[in-house]
Design an enzyme around this catalytic site. Sequence first.
Site, PDB file in Angstrom:
ATOM      1  N   SER A 146       0.844  -1.197   0.000  1.00 58.57           N
ATOM      2  CA  SER A 146       0.000   0.000   0.000  1.00 58.57           C
ATOM      3  C   SER A 146       0.876   1.243   0.000  1.00 58.57           C
ATOM      4  O   SER A 146       1.663   1.459   0.933  1.00 58.57           O
ATOM      5  CB  SER A 146      -0.875   0.014   1.246  1.00 58.57           C
ATOM      6  OG  SER A 146      -1.359   1.337   1.461  1.00 58.57           O
TER       7      SER A 146
ATOM      8  N   HIS B  72      -1.432  -1.380  -4.063  1.00 57.62           N
ATOM      9  CA  HIS B  72      -2.681  -0.976  -3.390  1.00 57.62           C
ATOM     10  C   HIS B  72      -2.662   0.545  -3.194  1.00 57.62           C
ATOM     11  O   HIS B  72      -1.694   1.106  -2.682  1.00 57.62           O
ATOM     12  CB  HIS B  72      -2.754  -1.701  -2.053  1.00 57.62           C
ATOM     13  CG  HIS B  72      -4.034  -1.497  -1.310  1.00 57.62           C
ATOM     14  ND1 HIS B  72      -5.187  -2.192  -1.592  1.00 57.62           N
ATOM     15  CD2 HIS B  72      -4.343  -0.681  -0.263  1.00 57.62           C
ATOM     16  CE1 HIS B  72      -6.146  -1.825  -0.760  1.00 57.62           C
ATOM     17  NE2 HIS B  72      -5.661  -0.904   0.060  1.00 57.62           N
TER      18      HIS B  72
ATOM     19  N   ASP C 117      -4.734   3.764  -1.619  1.00 61.99           N
ATOM     20  CA  ASP C 117      -5.753   4.118  -0.631  1.00 61.99           C
ATOM     21  C   ASP C 117      -6.253   5.542  -0.847  1.00 61.99           C
ATOM     22  O   ASP C 117      -5.547   6.512  -0.562  1.00 61.99           O
ATOM     23  CB  ASP C 117      -5.161   4.004   0.781  1.00 61.99           C
ATOM     24  CG  ASP C 117      -4.984   2.557   1.194  1.00 61.99           C
ATOM     25  OD1 ASP C 117      -5.972   1.806   1.130  1.00 61.99           O
ATOM     26  OD2 ASP C 117      -3.861   2.186   1.572  1.00 61.99           O
TER      27      ASP C 117
ATOM     28  N   MET D  64      -8.715   8.484   0.234  1.00 69.49           N
ATOM     29  CA  MET D  64      -9.480   8.905   1.428  1.00 69.49           C
ATOM     30  C   MET D  64      -9.956  10.339   1.248  1.00 69.49           C
ATOM     31  O   MET D  64      -9.266  11.162   0.650  1.00 69.49           O
ATOM     32  CB  MET D  64      -8.576   8.842   2.665  1.00 69.49           C
ATOM     33  CG  MET D  64      -7.947   7.484   2.886  1.00 69.49           C
ATOM     34  SD  MET D  64      -7.050   7.446   4.441  1.00 69.49           S
ATOM     35  CE  MET D  64      -6.232   5.856   4.302  1.00 69.49           C
TER      36      MET D  64
ATOM     37  N   HIS E 231      -8.544   1.244  -3.448  1.00 68.09           N
ATOM     38  CA  HIS E 231      -9.440   1.118  -2.295  1.00 68.09           C
ATOM     39  C   HIS E 231     -10.050   2.493  -2.030  1.00 68.09           C
ATOM     40  O   HIS E 231      -9.361   3.403  -1.577  1.00 68.09           O
ATOM     41  CB  HIS E 231      -8.587   0.617  -1.107  1.00 68.09           C
ATOM     42  CG  HIS E 231      -9.306   0.503   0.184  1.00 68.09           C
ATOM     43  ND1 HIS E 231      -8.644   0.290   1.376  1.00 68.09           N
ATOM     44  CD2 HIS E 231     -10.622   0.561   0.497  1.00 68.09           C
ATOM     45  CE1 HIS E 231      -9.514   0.212   2.368  1.00 68.09           C
ATOM     46  NE2 HIS E 231     -10.731   0.384   1.863  1.00 68.09           N
TER      47      HIS E 231
ATOM     48  N   MET F 221     -12.023   4.890  -0.008  1.00 76.08           N
ATOM     49  CA  MET F 221     -12.590   5.208   1.306  1.00 76.08           C
ATOM     50  C   MET F 221     -13.192   6.604   1.207  1.00 76.08           C
ATOM     51  O   MET F 221     -12.735   7.553   1.859  1.00 76.08           O
ATOM     52  CB  MET F 221     -11.484   5.147   2.378  1.00 76.08           C
ATOM     53  CG  MET F 221     -11.076   3.721   2.704  1.00 76.08           C
ATOM     54  SD  MET F 221      -9.478   3.639   3.531  1.00 76.08           S
ATOM     55  CE  MET F 221      -8.405   3.613   2.095  1.00 76.08           C
TER      56      MET F 221
ATOM     57  N   MET G 161     -11.411  -5.343   6.121  1.00 74.19           N
ATOM     58  CA  MET G 161     -10.566  -4.398   6.861  1.00 74.19           C
ATOM     59  C   MET G 161     -10.216  -5.013   8.212  1.00 74.19           C
ATOM     60  O   MET G 161     -11.105  -5.379   8.985  1.00 74.19           O
ATOM     61  CB  MET G 161     -11.293  -3.063   7.076  1.00 74.19           C
ATOM     62  CG  MET G 161     -11.476  -2.227   5.832  1.00 74.19           C
ATOM     63  SD  MET G 161      -9.957  -1.925   4.887  1.00 74.19           S
ATOM     64  CE  MET G 161      -8.908  -1.107   6.102  1.00 74.19           C
TER      65      MET G 161
ATOM     66  N   GLY H 227      -8.327   4.433   7.526  1.00 71.51           N
ATOM     67  CA  GLY H 227      -7.944   5.831   7.692  1.00 71.51           C
ATOM     68  C   GLY H 227      -6.445   6.049   7.815  1.00 71.51           C
ATOM     69  O   GLY H 227      -5.932   7.064   7.357  1.00 71.51           O
ATOM     70  N   PHE H 228      -5.759   5.086   8.408  1.00 65.78           N
ATOM     71  CA  PHE H 228      -4.333   5.294   8.665  1.00 65.78           C
ATOM     72  C   PHE H 228      -3.551   3.998   8.510  1.00 65.78           C
ATOM     73  O   PHE H 228      -4.088   2.916   8.767  1.00 65.78           O
ATOM     74  CB  PHE H 228      -4.124   5.836  10.095  1.00 65.78           C
ATOM     75  CG  PHE H 228      -4.863   7.112  10.339  1.00 65.78           C
ATOM     76  CD1 PHE H 228      -4.312   8.330   9.951  1.00 65.78           C
ATOM     77  CD2 PHE H 228      -6.132   7.096  10.908  1.00 65.78           C
ATOM     78  CE1 PHE H 228      -5.015   9.524  10.139  1.00 65.78           C
ATOM     79  CE2 PHE H 228      -6.847   8.279  11.100  1.00 65.78           C
ATOM     80  CZ  PHE H 228      -6.283   9.497  10.714  1.00 65.78           C
ATOM     81  N   GLY H 229      -2.281   4.154   8.140  1.00 68.69           N
ATOM     82  CA  GLY H 229      -1.380   3.010   8.127  1.00 68.69           C
ATOM     83  C   GLY H 229      -0.813   2.799   9.525  1.00 68.69           C
ATOM     84  O   GLY H 229      -0.974   3.646  10.417  1.00 68.69           O
ATOM     85  N   GLY H 230      -0.183   1.673   9.710  1.00 71.16           N
ATOM     86  CA  GLY H 230       0.547   1.429  10.954  1.00 71.16           C
ATOM     87  C   GLY H 230      -0.296   1.172  12.186  1.00 71.16           C
ATOM     88  O   GLY H 230       0.187   1.308  13.311  1.00 71.16           O
TER      89      GLY H 230
ATOM     90  N   ASP I 140      -6.559  -6.126   4.838  1.00 75.96           N
ATOM     91  CA  ASP I 140      -5.899  -4.815   4.802  1.00 75.96           C
ATOM     92  C   ASP I 140      -5.845  -4.238   6.211  1.00 75.96           C
ATOM     93  O   ASP I 140      -6.889  -3.955   6.806  1.00 75.96           O
ATOM     94  CB  ASP I 140      -6.726  -3.906   3.869  1.00 75.96           C
ATOM     95  CG  ASP I 140      -6.113  -2.533   3.654  1.00 75.96           C
ATOM     96  OD1 ASP I 140      -5.009  -2.278   4.161  1.00 75.96           O
ATOM     97  OD2 ASP I 140      -6.757  -1.730   2.953  1.00 75.96           O
ATOM     98  N   GLY I 141      -4.615  -4.055   6.716  1.00 76.38           N
ATOM     99  CA  GLY I 141      -4.431  -3.432   8.021  1.00 76.38           C
ATOM    100  C   GLY I 141      -3.670  -4.327   8.979  1.00 76.38           C
ATOM    101  O   GLY I 141      -4.134  -5.417   9.315  1.00 76.38           O
ATOM    102  N   GLY I 142      -2.466  -3.884   9.350  1.00 75.53           N
ATOM    103  CA  GLY I 142      -1.678  -4.645  10.321  1.00 75.53           C
ATOM    104  C   GLY I 142      -1.146  -5.962   9.783  1.00 75.53           C
ATOM    105  O   GLY I 142      -0.838  -6.867  10.570  1.00 75.53           O
TER     106      GLY I 142
ATOM    107  N   GLY J 208       1.284  -2.036   4.157  1.00 76.99           N
ATOM    108  CA  GLY J 208       1.849  -0.693   4.072  1.00 76.99           C
ATOM    109  C   GLY J 208       3.145  -0.600   4.831  1.00 76.99           C
ATOM    110  O   GLY J 208       4.246  -0.727   4.268  1.00 76.99           O
TER     111      GLY J 208
HETATM  112  C1  DX5 Z   1      -5.883   1.868   5.978  1.00 76.20           C
HETATM  113  C2  DX5 Z   1      -5.515   1.478   4.569  1.00 76.20           C
HETATM  114  C3  DX5 Z   1      -4.443   0.478   4.459  1.00 76.20           C
HETATM  115  C4  DX5 Z   1      -3.112   0.876   5.052  1.00 76.20           C
HETATM  116  C5  DX5 Z   1      -2.544  -0.354   5.699  1.00 76.20           C
HETATM  117  O1  DX5 Z   1      -7.042   2.605   5.950  1.00 76.20           O
HETATM  118  O2  DX5 Z   1      -6.661   0.969   3.888  1.00 76.20           O
HETATM  119  O3  DX5 Z   1      -4.279   0.037   3.113  1.00 76.20           O
HETATM  120  O4  DX5 Z   1      -2.186   1.367   4.124  1.00 76.20           O
HETATM  121  O5  DX5 Z   1      -1.402  -0.002   6.381  1.00 76.20           O
HETATM  122  P1  DX5 Z   1      -0.595  -1.010   7.315  1.00 76.20           P
HETATM  123  O6  DX5 Z   1      -0.229  -2.193   6.468  1.00 76.20           O
HETATM  124  O7  DX5 Z   1       0.570  -0.199   7.748  1.00 76.20           O
HETATM  125  O8  DX5 Z   1      -1.520  -1.378   8.442  1.00 76.20           O
HETATM  126 ZN    ZN Z   2      -6.423  -0.019   1.859  1.00 78.05          ZN
END
Ligand code: DX5
Ligand code: ZN
Length: 222
Positions: free
Chosen positions: A11, A36, A38, A40, A69, A71, A140, A145-148, A178-180, A200
């Site tokens: 991502s 990927h 994202d 937003m 994706h 959002m 999800m 909304g956020f990475g990490g 997607d996520g973590g 990501g």
């Molecule tokens: C969050 C995004 C993800 C994000 C994942 O809203 O949809 O795609 O980039 O980030 P990581 O892999 O760092 O959790």
């Molecule tokens: Zn995503």
Amino acid sequence: MPAKTPVLAPSILSADFTRLGEQVFACEQAGADWIHVDVMDSHFVPNLTFGPLILQACRRATTLPLDVHLMIEKPEAMLEAFAGAGASRLTVHVETCPHLHRTLEQIRELGVLPGVTLNPSTPAVALKEILPLVDLVLVMTVNPGFGGQKFIEASLGKIAEIRQMLDSIGSTAWLEVDGGVSAETLPRLREAGADAFVAGNSVFTHRNGIHAGVAALRELLV
Ligand code: DX5
Ligand code: ZN
């Protein structure tokens, strides 16, 4: 049904935007399968990223499929723009689409593969009627909304449930998460039935760089 070869989709949310093209290309060179993207809008999710222009820039940087994706609220108004900018897949949230059936058909009519996704608080049953229409279901595993962010453990049950729903109708749609996603969570997600993995932070902030980040997850994809 023959099992599909699982795919890895870095991502770009976690990329260094001053070197976006270079980093997207590095993902491709390292063996990523999709990129990927994202999108937003600061309404549906509490963050604002980018639109079709950045997608177009990614399109120029790689030949890999672009997994977009959305959002955003009212995604139907932007589908044509994202299709024109080079999206290979367009995934919309159940929570943003009162006329989800129509929206998914619109995506297919644009020549793009339709996907659907749901927030951690939305139950799997919300997908039941539209599963035959989609090429991809994205679960999800954090709040979007956020990475990490920290992986939500309870998502594993939902993934297994959706795996069963897809298999029971003979669907070959991708089951993406997607996520973590990390070297620690990926094997458990795979075990639950996921076959497409968005990552990501674990790719772009890997201490040994993007190649090492992709390789570390790739070797777990069996
Ligand atoms: C969050 C995004 C993800 C994000 C994942 O809203 O949809 O795609 O980039 O980030 P990581 O892999 O760092 O959790
Ligand atoms: Zn995503």
